[in-house]
Design a protein around this motif. Sequence first.
Motif, PDB file in Angstrom:
ATOM      1  N   GLU A   1     -34.493  16.080 -63.120  1.00 37.56           N
ATOM      2  CA  GLU A   1     -34.610  15.831 -61.491  1.00 37.56           C
ATOM      3  C   GLU A   1     -34.830  17.342 -61.031  1.00 37.56           C
ATOM      4  O   GLU A   1     -34.877  18.390 -61.330  1.00 37.56           O
ATOM      5  N   GLN A   2     -35.562  17.053 -59.551  1.00 40.15           N
ATOM      6  CA  GLN A   2     -35.747  18.159 -58.916  1.00 40.15           C
ATOM      7  C   GLN A   2     -35.060  18.153 -57.611  1.00 40.15           C
ATOM      8  O   GLN A   2     -34.623  16.988 -56.897  1.00 40.15           O
ATOM      9  N   VAL A   3     -34.037  19.145 -57.607  1.00 42.39           N
ATOM     10  CA  VAL A   3     -33.109  19.229 -56.368  1.00 42.39           C
ATOM     11  C   VAL A   3     -33.753  20.033 -55.330  1.00 42.39           C
ATOM     12  O   VAL A   3     -34.379  21.151 -55.529  1.00 42.39           O
ATOM     13  N   THR A   4     -33.945  19.444 -54.096  1.00 43.45           N
ATOM     14  CA  THR A   4     -34.633  20.261 -53.003  1.00 43.45           C
ATOM     15  C   THR A   4     -33.322  20.438 -51.893  1.00 43.45           C
ATOM     16  O   THR A   4     -32.715  19.348 -51.380  1.00 43.45           O
TER      17      THR A   4
ATOM     18  N   ALA B   1     -29.068  33.967 -57.381  1.00 46.03           N
ATOM     19  CA  ALA B   1     -29.001  34.874 -58.588  1.00 46.03           C
ATOM     20  C   ALA B   1     -28.149  33.644 -59.338  1.00 46.03           C
ATOM     21  O   ALA B   1     -28.427  33.575 -60.578  1.00 46.03           O
ATOM     22  N   LYS B   2     -27.113  33.432 -58.830  1.00 46.56           N
ATOM     23  CA  LYS B   2     -26.232  32.299 -59.484  1.00 46.56           C
ATOM     24  C   LYS B   2     -26.797  31.034 -59.798  1.00 46.56           C
ATOM     25  O   LYS B   2     -26.770  30.327 -60.845  1.00 46.56           O
ATOM     26  N   ILE B   3     -27.636  30.532 -59.038  1.00 45.81           N
ATOM     27  CA  ILE B   3     -28.472  29.078 -59.085  1.00 45.81           C
ATOM     28  C   ILE B   3     -29.372  29.634 -60.210  1.00 45.81           C
ATOM     29  O   ILE B   3     -29.474  28.519 -61.110  1.00 45.81           O
ATOM     30  N   ARG B   4     -29.966  30.384 -60.046  1.00 47.05           N
ATOM     31  CA  ARG B   4     -31.126  30.677 -61.393  1.00 47.05           C
ATOM     32  C   ARG B   4     -30.262  30.916 -62.681  1.00 47.05           C
ATOM     33  O   ARG B   4     -30.970  30.649 -63.685  1.00 47.05           O
ATOM     34  N   ALA B   5     -29.097  31.403 -62.836  1.00 46.30           N
ATOM     35  CA  ALA B   5     -28.256  31.390 -63.848  1.00 46.30           C
ATOM     36  C   ALA B   5     -27.856  30.069 -64.485  1.00 46.30           C
ATOM     37  O   ALA B   5     -27.396  30.194 -65.464  1.00 46.30           O
ATOM     38  N   LEU B   6     -27.896  28.891 -63.633  1.00 43.56           N
ATOM     39  CA  LEU B   6     -27.298  27.876 -64.095  1.00 43.56           C
ATOM     40  C   LEU B   6     -28.147  27.336 -65.372  1.00 43.56           C
ATOM     41  O   LEU B   6     -29.250  27.367 -65.387  1.00 43.56           O
ATOM     42  N   PRO B   7     -27.273  26.928 -66.492  1.00 49.04           N
ATOM     43  CA  PRO B   7     -28.214  26.597 -67.628  1.00 49.04           C
ATOM     44  C   PRO B   7     -29.198  25.351 -67.310  1.00 49.04           C
ATOM     45  O   PRO B   7     -30.013  25.159 -67.912  1.00 49.04           O
ATOM     46  N   LEU B   8     -28.817  24.638 -66.208  1.00 52.59           N
ATOM     47  CA  LEU B   8     -29.817  23.544 -65.845  1.00 52.59           C
ATOM     48  C   LEU B   8     -31.128  23.826 -65.418  1.00 52.59           C
ATOM     49  O   LEU B   8     -31.890  23.183 -65.321  1.00 52.59           O
TER      50      LEU B   8
ATOM     51  N   ILE C   1     -35.292  23.430 -56.769  1.00 54.61           N
ATOM     52  CA  ILE C   1     -34.817  23.810 -58.339  1.00 54.61           C
ATOM     53  C   ILE C   1     -35.246  22.429 -59.592  1.00 54.61           C
ATOM     54  O   ILE C   1     -35.025  21.382 -59.250  1.00 54.61           O
ATOM     55  N   HIS C   2     -36.137  22.825 -60.101  1.00 57.05           N
ATOM     56  CA  HIS C   2     -36.644  21.935 -61.261  1.00 57.05           C
ATOM     57  C   HIS C   2     -35.657  22.136 -62.313  1.00 57.05           C
ATOM     58  O   HIS C   2     -35.445  23.113 -62.937  1.00 57.05           O
ATOM     59  N   CYS C   3     -34.861  21.061 -62.526  1.00 58.28           N
ATOM     60  CA  CYS C   3     -33.949  21.004 -63.592  1.00 58.28           C
ATOM     61  C   CYS C   3     -34.170  20.562 -65.092  1.00 58.28           C
ATOM     62  O   CYS C   3     -35.301  19.565 -64.956  1.00 58.28           O
ATOM     63  N   ARG C   4     -33.469  20.701 -66.094  1.00 55.46           N
ATOM     64  CA  ARG C   4     -33.541  20.146 -67.224  1.00 55.46           C
ATOM     65  C   ARG C   4     -32.835  18.998 -67.037  1.00 55.46           C
ATOM     66  O   ARG C   4     -32.004  18.657 -66.313  1.00 55.46           O
ATOM     67  N   GLN C   5     -33.163  18.044 -68.195  1.00 50.12           N
ATOM     68  CA  GLN C   5     -32.360  16.834 -68.164  1.00 50.12           C
ATOM     69  C   GLN C   5     -30.733  17.004 -68.266  1.00 50.12           C
ATOM     70  O   GLN C   5     -30.488  18.059 -69.193  1.00 50.12           O
ATOM     71  N   GLY C   6     -30.131  16.410 -67.411  1.00 52.15           N
ATOM     72  CA  GLY C   6     -28.630  16.568 -67.623  1.00 52.15           C
ATOM     73  C   GLY C   6     -27.884  15.401 -66.668  1.00 52.15           C
ATOM     74  O   GLY C   6     -28.541  14.856 -65.857  1.00 52.15           O
ATOM     75  N   GLU C   7     -26.514  15.336 -66.594  1.00 50.20           N
ATOM     76  CA  GLU C   7     -25.795  14.435 -66.021  1.00 50.20           C
ATOM     77  C   GLU C   7     -25.351  14.940 -64.539  1.00 50.20           C
ATOM     78  O   GLU C   7     -24.889  14.111 -63.737  1.00 50.20           O
ATOM     79  N   HIS C   8     -25.120  16.329 -64.539  1.00 50.57           N
ATOM     80  CA  HIS C   8     -24.272  16.739 -63.384  1.00 50.57           C
ATOM     81  C   HIS C   8     -25.325  17.852 -62.594  1.00 50.57           C
ATOM     82  O   HIS C   8     -24.685  18.716 -62.192  1.00 50.57           O
TER      83      HIS C   8
ATOM     84  N   THR D   1     -32.156  16.528 -51.104  1.00 50.14           N
ATOM     85  CA  THR D   1     -32.517  15.518 -52.081  1.00 50.14           C
ATOM     86  C   THR D   1     -32.372  15.915 -53.284  1.00 50.14           C
ATOM     87  O   THR D   1     -32.542  16.957 -53.908  1.00 50.14           O
ATOM     88  N   SER D   2     -32.533  14.676 -54.442  1.00 46.66           N
ATOM     89  CA  SER D   2     -32.855  14.607 -55.639  1.00 46.66           C
ATOM     90  C   SER D   2     -33.689  13.648 -56.121  1.00 46.66           C
ATOM     91  O   SER D   2     -33.372  12.533 -56.074  1.00 46.66           O
ATOM     92  N   ARG D   3     -34.813  14.076 -56.780  1.00 45.73           N
ATOM     93  CA  ARG D   3     -35.918  13.189 -57.258  1.00 45.73           C
ATOM     94  C   ARG D   3     -35.809  13.496 -58.628  1.00 45.73           C
ATOM     95  O   ARG D   3     -35.961  14.368 -59.230  1.00 45.73           O
TER      96      ARG D   3
END
Length: 318
Positions: free
Chosen positions: A236-239, A251-258, A271-278, A298-300
Amino acid sequence: MNSSREQEPALKVNALVKRYGDMVALDHFDMEVNRGEVFGLLGPNGSGKSTAINCILALLSFESGTVRVFGQEMTPTSYDLKSHIGVVPQNVAVFNELNVQENIDYFCSLYVPKKADRKDLVEQAIDFVGLGDFRRFRPGKLSGGLLRRLNIACGIAHQPDLIFFDEPTVAVDPQSRNAILEGIERLNAQGATVVYTSHYMEEVEQICTRIMIMDHGRQIALGTAEELKGMVQAGEQVTVETLDLKESTLAKIRALPLAQSVDYDGKELVIHCRQGEHNLQDVLTVLESTQTSYGHLTSRPPSLNDVFLELTGKELRD
């Protein structure tokens, strides 16, 4: 069509090879379209889509492989078989000297020789695309959307069982695009099998039952839109709207595994995310733990366009 062939797919392409000199345009290309489906054929410029379609229609010769339509081998002289196929090309192909009704009648006559047999077919095609008020207009007097609808009527007047639509909504207004897509869905509901190519991913996702992505002359992915989304890493893309995002929080957000990519322009965090549930919850946890205030969020989910770019690359193609 012959009832003995009812179980055959509408189209089956096996190991098709087409070369232009040293360039391989189709590299053992495979494609199978089931009867009654709307099949999306996607690929970047130069991927081989047009070459594949022209080979399927026996407009181009090829080095090896087979093409079968409704169980029969397709050849340049398969005239009876071709009468069951309709083509709506990307470039509008009508005669400027003929009016709307005359154009439709002419193209229908290529498959239905007797004028008496064509009369109802032409009227049905005119009604189908909503050109009744324009039947005496020549193409030069039509808007872009009406011209596209005439192009469709010319390709489907003989009521084919298999129809190829190549970019039918290019450069038309939203109302015309919607009318064209609804028309394609009606044709499919009436029993036609459709092969649809477009660069408008939202259209493909809207009307296609299955989608193939091809590149470099071969199939690279095949499935429903949801199945294709499951084949890639894109999630998903989180805005988030926020005006006080500190560099340490970023920096903390950029360090997230997602996080695949993180962009912040001073007003909006994307934030463009990898596939994940959370994914969304993980972003919120960082924002709240750092007492970052935020507004609209928003989360797309991943789109077909995200899938296409991940599989074919983002570089421009000629």
